[in-house]
Design a protein around this motif. Structure first.
Motif, PDB file in Angstrom:
ATOM      1  N   VAL A  73      46.039  26.889  42.448  1.00  0.00           N
ATOM      2  CA  VAL A  73      47.275  27.662  42.330  1.00  0.00           C
ATOM      3  C   VAL A  73      47.279  28.361  40.975  1.00  0.00           C
ATOM      4  CG1 VAL A  73      49.788  27.543  42.246  1.00  0.00           C
ATOM      5  CG2 VAL A  73      48.523  26.094  43.847  1.00  0.00           C
ATOM      6  N   GLU A  74      47.596  29.646  40.999  1.00  0.00           N
ATOM      7  CA  GLU A  74      47.668  30.427  39.770  1.00  0.00           C
ATOM      8  C   GLU A  74      48.995  31.163  39.728  1.00  0.00           C
ATOM      9  OE1 GLU A  74      44.551  33.302  39.849  1.00  0.00           O
ATOM     10  OE2 GLU A  74      45.229  34.210  41.720  1.00  0.00           O
ATOM     11  N   GLN A  75      49.277  31.776  38.597  1.00  0.00           N
ATOM     12  CA  GLN A  75      50.518  32.524  38.456  1.00  0.00           C
ATOM     13  C   GLN A  75      50.385  33.868  39.150  1.00  0.00           C
ATOM     14  OE1 GLN A  75      51.783  33.175  34.428  1.00  0.00           O
ATOM     15  NE2 GLN A  75      53.725  34.101  35.010  1.00  0.00           N
ATOM     16  N   ASN A  76      51.341  34.186  40.011  1.00  0.00           N
ATOM     17  CA  ASN A  76      51.415  35.527  40.575  1.00  0.00           C
ATOM     18  C   ASN A  76      51.794  36.484  39.447  1.00  0.00           C
ATOM     19  OD1 ASN A  76      51.378  37.270  42.906  1.00  0.00           O
ATOM     20  ND2 ASN A  76      53.615  37.382  42.769  1.00  0.00           N
ATOM     21  N   PRO A  77      51.180  37.661  39.346  1.00  0.00           N
ATOM     22  CA  PRO A  77      51.479  38.552  38.223  1.00  0.00           C
ATOM     23  C   PRO A  77      52.973  38.838  38.078  1.00  0.00           C
ATOM     24  CG  PRO A  77      49.590  39.362  39.438  1.00  0.00           C
ATOM     25  CD  PRO A  77      50.150  38.234  40.240  1.00  0.00           C
TER      26      PRO A  77
END
Length: 349
Positions: free
Chosen positions: A105-109
């Protein structure tokens, strides 16, 4: 969950076990000349939401903070980096994270509303992102327009709703509402169809097949996101079986993006925007015309990087009561009911 299918898409139904996606949100592409694409984007009808580093976040007037992320290419080549969908619930997002091959899981821009994002790829390598927690813009109450001076109702042959007032317009960009759909040409058509329909609430709206050696081989499918009784766009994603002559390119890819498509308000908006792009020196690939499957009024363009991009208006809506259509392909003639002859080679990027 994916498997190879015998050239024909089996009946597909939604189920609670599948990950439910609410809507398509944005596409992401890398461009060798970001400044040149930015000029085209403004002429096409996008607005700038935000910029950071070598990224520009373009929006329409819909509720998504961004509908197109344009990045500066790091190798001088164009790249299509997939599309992002909004998960229906946090549970659906968490289920996506558990699929085989899912990224961390990563940060959505922030330019796309923030929140969390996970990335997946289909068997052929087509990329999709699933997002949860993104901030939305206020829902529009009227379309944004750069072409409208005064617009009343339509006067048809038997119903005259506009009386004593006049239609007045000017040339200008066809202001984009939202990202409507995108699609791929894929050498792993059966496996990719299985990936999208078995894991998510993608349902084929229409399937076109070809006959070869007495066998029906599905060649193209238009898929919508099933929302039960709620209506959704006729297609959000389409997949096209790659022909034997498919050009894999220097990277030997198993797929190629065909085009992405953005909704505008109506026929007048589209035609005025079309003429505006012509005055700016751009040459359309195809259109204006009307499709058969989805019914959209269309016009296609090549952006400065060579990606095919479409305006559309007046598209069909479907729900659970609409069965999947199945028709024999009539080649290019299957794609439109009126408009100029489709160019040789089609419109694929």
């Amino acid at each position: 969950m994916t498997q190879s299918l015998p050239f024909r898409i089996p009946p597909v139904a939604n189920s609670p076990d599948k990950i439910q996606l609410a809507r398509l949100s944005y596409v992401h592409a890398s461009h060798p000349d970001l400044d040149k694409f930015s000029v085209f984007a403004a002429d096409f009808g996008f607005l700038v939401e935000a910029k950071d580093n070598d990224n520009i976040y373009f929006r329409g007037y819909g509720k998504d903070k961004c509908c197109y992320v344009a990045s500066k290419s790091t190798d001088g080549e164009k790249h299509f980096n997939g599309a992002a969908f909004i998960a229906k619930t946090e549970r659906d997002f968490n289920k996506t994270c558990q699929l085989p091959g899912a990224s961390k899981v990563e940060q959505n821009p922030a330019g796309c509303g923030g929140g969390s994002r996970v990335t997946l790829s289909s068997p052929s390598g087509t990329i999709m992102h699933v997002v949860w927690g993104a901030e939305e813009r206020p829902a529009p109450v009227k379309p944004e327009s750069s072409t409208e001076i005064h617009k009343g109702g339509f006067n048809t042959a038997l119903q005259k709703t506009r009386k004593g007032e006049f239609q007045r317009f000017k040339l200008g960009p066809a202001m984009v509402h939202k990202l409507g759909h995108y699609g791929y040409v894929t050498t792993m058509f059966d496996e990719d169809v299985a990936f999208y329909t078995q894991n998510f609430n993608f349902i084929p709206s229409d399937v076109l097949y070809e006959e070869k050696n007495g066998q029906e081989i599905d060649a193209l499918t238009f898929m919508h996101l099933d929302q039960g009784s709620e209506y959704s766009d006729h297609h959000t994603l389409f997949l096209n079986r790659a022909p034997p002559s498919f050009d894999r390119g220097s990277s030997n890819d198993k797929h190629r993006v065909h085009h992405c498509s953005f909704e505008v308000e109506d026929f007048d908006t589209q035609l005025l925007g079309h003429e505006y792009l012509v005055t700016k020196g751009y040459t359309p690939i195809w259109g204006v015309g009307r499709h058969i499957y989805g019914s959209q009024i269309f016009d296609y363009w090549k952006d400065p990087s060579g990606f095919a991009i479409e305006h559309y208006a007046d598209g069909d809506l479907v729900n659970v009561d609409n069965p999947t259509g199945r028709e024999k392909s009539d080649g290019p003639a299957s794609m439109y009911i009126w408009g100029p002859v489709r160019p040789d080679g089609g419109v694929a990027s």
